[in-house]
Design an enzyme around this catalytic site. Structure first.
Site, PDB file in Angstrom:
ATOM      1  N   GLU A 196       3.986   8.704   9.927  1.00 52.50           N
ATOM      2  CA  GLU A 196       3.394   9.814   9.177  1.00 52.50           C
ATOM      3  C   GLU A 196       1.955   9.481   8.808  1.00 52.50           C
ATOM      4  O   GLU A 196       1.646   8.361   8.384  1.00 52.50           O
ATOM      5  CB  GLU A 196       4.199  10.148   7.924  1.00 52.50           C
ATOM      6  CG  GLU A 196       4.311   9.022   6.918  1.00 52.50           C
ATOM      7  CD  GLU A 196       4.396   9.497   5.485  1.00 52.50           C
ATOM      8  OE1 GLU A 196       3.412  10.045   4.977  1.00 52.50           O
ATOM      9  OE2 GLU A 196       5.469   9.290   4.879  1.00 52.50           O
ATOM     10  N   LYS A 207      13.185  11.189   0.354  1.00 54.50           N
ATOM     11  CA  LYS A 207      12.268  10.085   0.087  1.00 54.50           C
ATOM     12  C   LYS A 207      12.363   9.749  -1.406  1.00 54.50           C
ATOM     13  O   LYS A 207      12.029  10.588  -2.247  1.00 54.50           O
ATOM     14  CB  LYS A 207      10.854  10.524   0.468  1.00 54.50           C
ATOM     15  CG  LYS A 207       9.725   9.655  -0.047  1.00 54.50           C
ATOM     16  CD  LYS A 207       8.387  10.298   0.317  1.00 54.50           C
ATOM     17  CE  LYS A 207       7.216   9.598  -0.339  1.00 54.50           C
ATOM     18  NZ  LYS A 207       5.927  10.213   0.045  1.00 54.50           N
ATOM     19  N   GLY A 248       4.023   1.503   3.562  1.00 51.95           N
ATOM     20  CA  GLY A 248       2.633   1.903   3.480  1.00 51.95           C
ATOM     21  C   GLY A 248       1.651   0.764   3.649  1.00 51.95           C
ATOM     22  O   GLY A 248       1.492   0.206   4.731  1.00 51.95           O
ATOM     23  N   SER A 249       0.997   0.380   2.548  1.00 54.56           N
ATOM     24  CA  SER A 249      -0.132  -0.545   2.643  1.00 54.56           C
ATOM     25  C   SER A 249       0.246  -1.949   3.094  1.00 54.56           C
ATOM     26  O   SER A 249      -0.617  -2.704   3.557  1.00 54.56           O
ATOM     27  CB  SER A 249      -0.860  -0.622   1.296  1.00 54.56           C
ATOM     28  OG  SER A 249       0.004  -1.066   0.272  1.00 54.56           O
ATOM     29  N   GLY A 304       5.710   0.296  -2.694  1.00 49.41           N
ATOM     30  CA  GLY A 304       5.795  -1.116  -3.034  1.00 49.41           C
ATOM     31  C   GLY A 304       6.792  -1.914  -2.219  1.00 49.41           C
ATOM     32  O   GLY A 304       7.179  -3.014  -2.626  1.00 49.41           O
TER      33      GLY A 304
END
Length: 217
Positions: A49, A137, A187-188, A167
Site C-alpha cells: 500500500e 486493520k 511501515g517505517s 510500531g
C-alpha cells in the site's frame, strides 16, 4: 460468471496465505516505485500500500501495478469515496484506511477492491464488517496490545482477518502472533524515504523469515 471482486478476493486470499504482511510505503516516490517493488517482491512481500499522503501516490501505484501484475497494490490513508475512485482508476486493488468510514468501505466493495479499514474497538470492528470490509486493520497498535487482539478475535466472526499496524518490528511480532493476529502492516521498519532498495530487500527477507518461523515464537 466471476465478478471482479471475486477474482480480487481470490488473489488476496492466495497472497495472504503466502505471506500476510502488508508493506506500507509512506513517502514513496514514483521514480523509485519499481525498484522498491522489486525489492519487496524479492523479499516475499506481495501486499503493498502506498499511503495517499506520499508524493504523487497514484503514479507510484500505477507504475507498480504495471510492473508487478501478480501482486496486490493499493493505497493507504484513504479517507473519502472520491479517493477510492482515484486509486481504482490508477489500477489499485487494495484500500486501507486509518478509520472505518462506511462510505469508503461501500465504494471499495462496489469497485471490486479489497477493503481493510482501521478499527480499535469492537463497535468499530463489527460496524466495518457489517458494511462489507474484508478484513480489519488494528490501528494504532501502540494503543492496543496482544490481549486486545485475543479479546477481539474471541467475539469477531471466525476467520476474520485482523492486522495490527503501528510500531511492528520483526522481533516484536511474537506476542501478537500468539494472540492470533492474521498478519501485520509494516511501515517505517521496512521502508522510509531515502532507504535503498537493497536495504528494503534485506529487511523484507528478515520479516518474511520471522513470520515463517512463527511456529517457534
Amino acid at each position: 460468471m466471476t465478478s471482479p471482486l471475486d477474482a480480487t478476493r481470490r488473489r488476496y486470499a492466495g497472497l495472504k496465505a503466502r505471506l500476510p504482511l502488508i508493506a506500507i510505503l509512506r513517502g514513496l516516490r514514483p521514480s523509485e516505485a519499481v525498484d522498491i517493488g522489486q525489492a519487496l517482491r524479492d523479499g516475499g512481500f506481495s501486499l503493498w500500500e502506498v499511503p495517499l499522503n506520499s508524493p504523487d501516490p497514484l503514479a507510484s501505484i500505477a507504475a507498480m501495478r504495471a510492473a508487478f501484475p501478480d501482486v496486490l497494490v493499493g493505497a493507504g490513508t484513504v479517507l473519502t469515496p472520491a479517493q477510492v475512485r482515484d486509486v481504482h482508476a490508477a489500477g489499485g486493488q487494495l484500500i486501507v484506511s486509518p478509520n472505518a468510514d462506511p462510505a469508503v468501505i461501500a465504494e471499495t466493495v462496489a469497485l471490486g477492491m479489497i477493503s481493510l479499514p482501521g478499527i480499535l474497538t469492537p463497535t468499530e470492528a463489527f460496524a466495518a464488517l457489517a458494511h462489507g470490509a474484508h478484513g480489519l486493520k488494528l490501528f494504532p497498535a501502540e494503543l492496543a496490545s496482544p490481549a486486545v487482539v485475543k479479546a477481539l478475535l474471541a467475539v469477531l466472526p471466525r476467520g476474520c482477518d485482523l492486522f495490527p499496524v503501528g510500531g511492528i518490528a520483526a522481533d516484536t511480532m511474537a506476542p501478537w502472533v500468539r494472540a492470533g493476529a492474521t498478519g501485520f502492516g509494516i511501515g517505517s521498519s521496512l521502508y522510509k524515504p531515502g532507504k535503498s532498495a537493497q536495504a528494503v530487500r534485506t529487511d523484507a527477507l528478515a520479516f518474511a523469515q520471522a513470520w515463517r518461523a512463527r511456529g517457534n515464537l
